[in-house]
Design a protein around this motif. Sequence first.
Motif, PDB file in Angstrom:
ATOM      1  N   CYS A 219       7.551   4.590  -0.516  1.00 57.88           N
ATOM      2  CA  CYS A 219       7.507   3.771   0.702  1.00 57.88           C
ATOM      3  C   CYS A 219       7.761   4.599   1.953  1.00 57.88           C
ATOM      4  CB  CYS A 219       8.531   2.632   0.613  1.00 57.88           C
ATOM      5  SG  CYS A 219       8.153   1.414  -0.661  1.00 57.88           S
ATOM      6  N   PRO A 221       7.489   6.025   5.430  1.00 50.37           N
ATOM      7  CA  PRO A 221       6.859   5.418   6.611  1.00 50.37           C
ATOM      8  C   PRO A 221       5.609   6.174   7.050  1.00 50.37           C
ATOM      9  CG  PRO A 221       9.231   5.604   6.919  1.00 50.37           C
ATOM     10  CD  PRO A 221       8.895   6.372   5.670  1.00 50.37           C
ATOM     11  N   GLU A 224      -0.022   3.718   9.626  1.00 47.21           N
ATOM     12  CA  GLU A 224      -1.123   2.811   9.340  1.00 47.21           C
ATOM     13  C   GLU A 224      -0.704   1.594   8.518  1.00 47.21           C
ATOM     14  OE1 GLU A 224      -4.777   4.423   8.039  1.00 47.21           O
ATOM     15  OE2 GLU A 224      -4.526   6.323   9.083  1.00 47.21           O
ATOM     16  N   ARG A 225       0.514   1.613   7.949  1.00 44.28           N
ATOM     17  CA  ARG A 225       0.937   0.507   7.092  1.00 44.28           C
ATOM     18  C   ARG A 225       2.288  -0.014   7.531  1.00 44.28           C
ATOM     19  NH1 ARG A 225       1.154   2.844   1.248  1.00 44.28           N
ATOM     20  NH2 ARG A 225       2.210   4.499   2.391  1.00 44.28           N
ATOM     21  N   THR A 226       2.450  -1.321   7.430  1.00 47.30           N
ATOM     22  CA  THR A 226       3.753  -1.920   7.688  1.00 47.30           C
ATOM     23  C   THR A 226       4.666  -1.641   6.497  1.00 47.30           C
ATOM     24  OG1 THR A 226       3.191  -4.025   6.649  1.00 47.30           O
ATOM     25  CG2 THR A 226       2.635  -3.765   9.000  1.00 47.30           C
ATOM     26  N   ALA A 227       5.956  -1.905   6.676  1.00 48.53           N
ATOM     27  CA  ALA A 227       6.901  -1.719   5.572  1.00 48.53           C
ATOM     28  C   ALA A 227       6.527  -2.593   4.384  1.00 48.53           C
ATOM     29  CB  ALA A 227       8.324  -2.025   6.045  1.00 48.53           C
ATOM     30  N   GLN A 229       3.540  -3.678   3.577  1.00 48.07           N
ATOM     31  CA  GLN A 229       2.338  -3.126   2.953  1.00 48.07           C
ATOM     32  C   GLN A 229       2.678  -1.913   2.096  1.00 48.07           C
ATOM     33  OE1 GLN A 229       0.053  -2.523   6.518  1.00 48.07           O
ATOM     34  NE2 GLN A 229      -1.148  -4.391   6.233  1.00 48.07           N
ATOM     35  N   ARG A 230       3.606  -1.082   2.581  1.00 47.50           N
ATOM     36  CA  ARG A 230       4.003   0.093   1.797  1.00 47.50           C
ATOM     37  C   ARG A 230       4.665  -0.321   0.488  1.00 47.50           C
ATOM     38  NH1 ARG A 230       6.038   1.778   6.851  1.00 47.50           N
ATOM     39  NH2 ARG A 230       8.187   1.698   6.089  1.00 47.50           N
TER      40      ARG A 230
END
Length: 412
Positions: A219, A221, A224-227, A229-230
Amino acid sequence: MGETLEQLRDIAGQCAGTPVWSLPDADLVDAIHTVHDAEQMLAAAKLHLVREIDGRNLPITQQAANTAVWLREQLHISIHTARRTVDLAKTLDQRPALDVALSTAAVNVEQAQIVAKTVHDLADEAAPDVVDLAEKALIAEFADWEPATFRKAAARILTHVAPEAADEADRRAAERDEKRAQRTRAFTLTNNGDGRFRVTGWLDAEAAAIVNAALDPLCKPDLERTAAQRRADALVEVCRLALRTEQLPDNGGDRPQVVVTVPYDVVRHELGVGQLDTGEALSPQQVRRLACDARILPVVLGGQGQILDVGQQRRLFTGPLRRALVARDGGCAFPGCDRPPQWCDGHHIRHWTDGGDTALDNGVLLCGYHHRLIHRGEWEVRIADDGRPEFIPPPYVDSERRPRRNIYHRRT
């Protein structure tokens, strides 16, 4: 009281309709505090009404199943909110100190709910006078804390007001929580009907720690991805790793695998929309991505549903060939990525579905995230003259589209 409430609604309407853009900064801050305090006091008044309505069994006389259901229909709120409202109304009726605190905005509704739960839980762990002390301390000493921190203080309030009883109470509470968590553990994967699946469930503390330990390294950071989404991507990657280990038990006499049925246009030489054995559809792009290295069993159909091919296990980068990819790439070959090889797929540079060979000069290791990125088609990958993969960025990344390489895994 009716006339007062009518006046109150009129005043509230006037406040809501008054522009606030002209207020100085200090007045703006004062105003939001005043409105917030009034909101808590009105919440207390509302809870008093709910308690009286519930005490009279008014909802039952109006053919409602209970007060929460009645509130949902009358106020157009969720059943969850309605139940919490009824529960808090009952607690205020039983806890005068908490009632006064909310009625004077000494605590807000969220804090009052935390206090209510705390005194309810403590009733089985401590003497009534200790419960009263805990309630008083939470209201008097911790009301300036926001709910998340307030909740932590509430969980340890016995240590503050009755340390001699705290250890034993903590032990009993931990055992009770463990039994409840074990009894109610659950995992549900629900088809939402729009291409999405909802994951819900409950874990105990030990199981949650194991899941977090597995997901957290995945996960990292990025922009391109929110938390959320990760975390979703990490869950899928952990499951893919489990499939890749070949240590899962057989399922129906065969090793666990994903089955994709996909029509094949022999005229245009391309795949169509695929279908999982569970009935869900996959886009041609998803089928291409899965066909690269995922543990799937493709069932390719011709024009009349004729099975053209089943299996083709040679499409996978396995055995000596995968070890050669690992030796060459060291991990995800995308520039700047540090994902290790065990989290990577063998990607066909020329797609397997387009006749691409499963060979070292047509393969590259990619992590799940960069595998999806490459399949979107903006970045290109090729094998350079020295036998190593390089990536061509899209024009908006580099107008000259100069090749890039991953130097993270370089051994020399």
